[in-house]
Design a protein around this motif. Structure first.
Motif, PDB file in Angstrom:
ATOM      1  N   VAL A   4       0.831  -1.204   0.000  1.00 11.96           N
ATOM      2  CA  VAL A   4       0.000   0.000   0.000  1.00 11.96           C
ATOM      3  C   VAL A   4       0.871   1.261   0.000  1.00 11.96           C
ATOM      4  N   TYR A   5       0.507   2.220  -0.850  1.00 11.72           N
ATOM      5  CA  TYR A   5       1.132   3.546  -0.782  1.00 11.72           C
ATOM      6  C   TYR A   5       0.068   4.506  -0.254  1.00 11.72           C
ATOM      7  N   LEU A   6       0.316   5.096   0.901  1.00 14.14           N
ATOM      8  CA  LEU A   6      -0.640   6.046   1.464  1.00 14.14           C
ATOM      9  C   LEU A   6      -0.503   7.349   0.695  1.00 14.14           C
ATOM     10  N   SER A   7      -1.611   7.763   0.071  1.00 14.37           N
ATOM     11  CA  SER A   7      -1.544   8.896  -0.838  1.00 14.37           C
ATOM     12  C   SER A   7      -2.916   9.557  -0.959  1.00 14.37           C
ATOM     13  N   PRO A   8      -2.970  10.891  -1.048  1.00 12.12           N
ATOM     14  CA  PRO A   8      -4.275  11.551  -1.160  1.00 12.12           C
ATOM     15  C   PRO A   8      -5.013  11.174  -2.444  1.00 12.12           C
ATOM     16  N   ARG A   9      -4.288  10.541  -3.374  1.00 11.27           N
ATOM     17  CA  ARG A   9      -4.866  10.175  -4.658  1.00 11.27           C
ATOM     18  C   ARG A   9      -5.561   8.819  -4.622  1.00 11.27           C
ATOM     19  N   CYS A  42       5.317   5.272   2.941  1.00 13.96           N
ATOM     20  CA  CYS A  42       4.950   6.633   3.356  1.00 13.96           C
ATOM     21  C   CYS A  42       5.691   7.629   2.486  1.00 13.96           C
ATOM     22  N   GLY A  43       4.952   8.484   1.796  1.00 14.27           N
ATOM     23  CA  GLY A  43       5.595   9.490   0.960  1.00 14.27           C
ATOM     24  C   GLY A  43       5.910  10.744   1.752  1.00 14.27           C
ATOM     25  N   ARG A  44       6.699  11.595   1.147  1.00 16.31           N
ATOM     26  CA  ARG A  44       6.999  12.938   1.684  1.00 16.31           C
ATOM     27  C   ARG A  44       7.126  13.869   0.487  1.00 16.31           C
ATOM     28  N   TYR A  45       7.250  15.132   0.706  1.00 17.93           N
ATOM     29  CA  TYR A  45       7.399  16.140  -0.354  1.00 17.93           C
ATOM     30  C   TYR A  45       6.231  16.051  -1.345  1.00 17.93           C
ATOM     31  N   GLU A  46       6.546  15.954  -2.652  1.00 22.00           N
ATOM     32  CA  GLU A  46       5.463  15.873  -3.647  1.00 22.00           C
ATOM     33  C   GLU A  46       4.953  14.442  -3.834  1.00 22.00           C
ATOM     34  N   GLY A  47       5.634  13.494  -3.233  1.00 17.75           N
ATOM     35  CA  GLY A  47       5.235  12.100  -3.409  1.00 17.75           C
ATOM     36  C   GLY A  47       6.355  11.287  -4.028  1.00 17.75           C
ATOM     37  N   SER A 100      -5.997   6.449   0.443  1.00 21.94           N
ATOM     38  CA  SER A 100      -6.008   7.763   1.074  1.00 21.94           C
ATOM     39  C   SER A 100      -6.765   7.671   2.391  1.00 21.94           C
ATOM     40  N   ILE A 101      -6.366   8.451   3.389  1.00 21.04           N
ATOM     41  CA  ILE A 101      -7.153   8.428   4.629  1.00 21.04           C
ATOM     42  C   ILE A 101      -8.197   9.554   4.650  1.00 21.04           C
ATOM     43  N   GLY A 102      -8.325  10.291   3.584  1.00 21.40           N
ATOM     44  CA  GLY A 102      -9.361  11.333   3.522  1.00 21.40           C
ATOM     45  C   GLY A 102      -8.990  12.396   2.515  1.00 21.40           C
ATOM     46  N   ASP A 103      -9.984  13.203   2.147  1.00 17.69           N
ATOM     47  CA  ASP A 103      -9.778  14.207   1.106  1.00 17.69           C
ATOM     48  C   ASP A 103      -9.145  15.489   1.633  1.00 17.69           C
ATOM     49  N   TYR A 104      -7.901  15.389   2.006  1.00 14.58           N
ATOM     50  CA  TYR A 104      -7.096  16.533   2.430  1.00 14.58           C
ATOM     51  C   TYR A 104      -5.653  16.107   2.242  1.00 14.58           C
ATOM     52  N   VAL A 105      -4.729  17.050   2.276  1.00 24.22           N
ATOM     53  CA  VAL A 105      -3.327  16.702   2.026  1.00 24.22           C
ATOM     54  C   VAL A 105      -2.493  16.860   3.295  1.00 24.22           C
ATOM     55  N   LEU A 106      -1.821  15.793   3.673  1.00 24.73           N
ATOM     56  CA  LEU A 106      -0.907  15.813   4.822  1.00 24.73           C
ATOM     57  C   LEU A 106       0.507  16.071   4.315  1.00 24.73           C
ATOM     58  N   SER A 107       1.436  16.342   5.233  1.00 33.23           N
ATOM     59  CA  SER A 107       2.821  16.591   4.824  1.00 33.23           C
ATOM     60  C   SER A 107       3.590  15.308   4.588  1.00 33.23           C
ATOM     61  N   GLY A 108       3.054  14.199   5.105  1.00 36.84           N
ATOM     62  CA  GLY A 108       3.764  12.932   4.935  1.00 36.84           C
ATOM     63  C   GLY A 108       2.851  11.768   5.246  1.00 36.84           C
ATOM     64  N   GLY A 109       3.261  10.585   4.839  1.00 38.17           N
ATOM     65  CA  GLY A 109       2.432   9.398   5.015  1.00 38.17           C
ATOM     66  C   GLY A 109       2.455   8.803   6.415  1.00 38.17           C
TER      67      GLY A 109
HETATM   68  N1  SAH Z   1       1.619  16.089  -4.253  1.00 34.60           N
HETATM   69  C1  SAH Z   1       0.769  15.113  -3.652  1.00 34.60           C
HETATM   70  C2  SAH Z   1       0.728  15.273  -2.153  1.00 34.60           C
HETATM   71  C3  SAH Z   1       1.960  14.852  -1.449  1.00 34.60           C
HETATM   72  S1  SAH Z   1       1.788  14.946   0.280  1.00 34.60           S
HETATM   73  C4  SAH Z   1      -0.634  15.252  -4.207  1.00 34.60           C
HETATM   74  O1  SAH Z   1      -1.063  16.371  -4.463  1.00 34.60           O
HETATM   75  O2  SAH Z   1      -1.316  14.237  -4.350  1.00 34.60           O
HETATM   76  C5  SAH Z   1       3.156  14.033   0.846  1.00 34.60           C
HETATM   77  C6  SAH Z   1       2.863  12.626   1.282  1.00 34.60           C
HETATM   78  O3  SAH Z   1       1.933  12.628   2.349  1.00 34.60           O
HETATM   79  C7  SAH Z   1       2.257  11.723   0.227  1.00 34.60           C
HETATM   80  O4  SAH Z   1       3.250  11.141  -0.554  1.00 34.60           O
HETATM   81  C8  SAH Z   1       1.514  10.703   1.068  1.00 34.60           C
HETATM   82  O5  SAH Z   1       2.315   9.601   1.427  1.00 34.60           O
HETATM   83  C9  SAH Z   1       1.135  11.476   2.321  1.00 34.60           C
HETATM   84  N2  SAH Z   1      -0.275  11.907   2.320  1.00 34.60           N
HETATM   85  C10 SAH Z   1      -0.723  13.169   2.174  1.00 34.60           C
HETATM   86  N3  SAH Z   1      -2.061  13.241   2.253  1.00 34.60           N
HETATM   87  C11 SAH Z   1      -2.502  11.982   2.462  1.00 34.60           C
HETATM   88  C12 SAH Z   1      -3.796  11.408   2.601  1.00 34.60           C
HETATM   89  N4  SAH Z   1      -4.897  12.128   2.542  1.00 34.60           N
HETATM   90  N5  SAH Z   1      -3.859  10.063   2.809  1.00 34.60           N
HETATM   91  C13 SAH Z   1      -2.744   9.310   2.860  1.00 34.60           C
HETATM   92  N6  SAH Z   1      -1.486   9.798   2.715  1.00 34.60           N
HETATM   93  C14 SAH Z   1      -1.364  11.119   2.517  1.00 34.60           C
END
Ligand code: SAH
Length: 250
Positions: free
Chosen positions: A102-107, A129-134, A149-158
């Motif tokens: 699994v890759y945790l990602s807002p996508r 767990c990603g960081r930066y832009e992914g 994804s754990i929800g429709d918002y963007v975290l700084s890292g996984g």
């Molecule tokens: N540029 C990416 C966001 C990167 S955020 C985009 O717009 O889709 C940096 C990292 O935080 C991601 O690689 C991911 O691992 C983690 N992350 C951010 N939001 C998350 C979410 N809603 N659910 C799970 N992981 C998340």
């Protein structure tokens, strides 16, 4: 016992909040285990570079495919060796398939209770767990990693997402929660009890019976189990209709 393998740039964050309370006790009881693997250990140059600028331009940095691949492949083979000495009957090929990736990602597909329940049946889950832009898309394609994804918002890292993800999965593993009932009537329901399927939980009350002029609903003090169950169900339906009408229609 379920095993979580966490690929991260911040392994020192784990087990973090998972060491407390219910999940912490379950860790001590060996109901689950984890290994936090530092992606930076697999960087190839002397500066231990893990990221680079994106092709096509734009802000932020992207985690490099080769470094992540190295971390994945290396952690995989370590796991195989460890297992094959313990369980000689299993083939390496079978082991390779036994980890859920699994890759945790807002996508990703939005995580929910049903997914948590299904994932609780896995033997091993590898979490990137990603960081930066992914991460570089090619590594996701190469290893066919599912995005969640754990929800429709963007975290700084996984990492924080990993705490949420692991915690929700662990609650569905037998023995992690004190009493199995506390799982069966929780919000969203459970496999054993479909009465609360797609419903939020009814309200709870504890002593004293009156607090700041607010009384506990009388029905709860009667000891009439059937009526209490009906009242709770009604409350759950009313709350769900009000707060989450989308859930109620499912
Ligand atoms: N540029 C990416 C966001 C990167 S955020 C985009 O717009 O889709 C940096 C990292 O935080 C991601 O690689 C991911 O691992 C983690 N992350 C951010 N939001 C998350 C979410 N809603 N659910 C799970 N992981 C998340």
């Amino acid at each position: 016992m379920i095993h979580f393998k966490i690929l991260t740039l911040f392994p020192e964050l784990f087990p973090g909040p998972l060491a407390a309370s219910i999940t912490g006790a379950a860790l001590t009881k060996k109901l689950w285990s984890f290994a936090a693997i530092n992606i930076r250990d697999y960087a190839k140059d002397k500066h231990q570079t893990v990221d680079d600028t994106p092709y096509g331009g734009g802000a932020g940095m992207v985690l490099k495919a080769d470094v992540i691949a190295e971390a994945i492949e290396n952690s995989r083979s370590t796991q195989h060796e460890a297992r094959s000495t313990n369980e000689n009957s299993r083939s390496t090929k079978h082991e390779a398939r036994s980890t859920k990736f699994v890759y945790l990602s807002p996508r990703g597909k939005v995580f929910n209770q049903k997914m948590a329940r299904e994932l609780a049946k896995e033997e091993e889950i590898t979490i990137l767990c990603g960081r930066y832009e992914g991460v570089d898309q090619r590594v996701l394609d190469e290893f066919q990693i599912e995005e969640i994804s754990i929800g429709d918002y963007v975290l700084s890292g996984g990492e924080i997402a990993a705490f949420v993800f692991i915690d929700a999965i662990l609650r569905n593993i037998s023995g992690v929660l004190g009493a199995d009932e506390s799982l069966s009537e929780e919000s969203f329901g459970s496999e054993k009890n479909s009465a609360f399927k797609n419903l939020l939980e009814y309200p709870h009350y504890t002593k004293p019976q009156e607090w700041r002029g607010r009384k506990v609903p009388e029905i709860l003090t009667t000891g009439h189990h059937k009526k209490i169950a009906e009242w709770r169900k009604e409350q759950a339906i009313a709350l769900t209709k009000k707060i989450r009408p989308d859930l109620h229609q499912i």
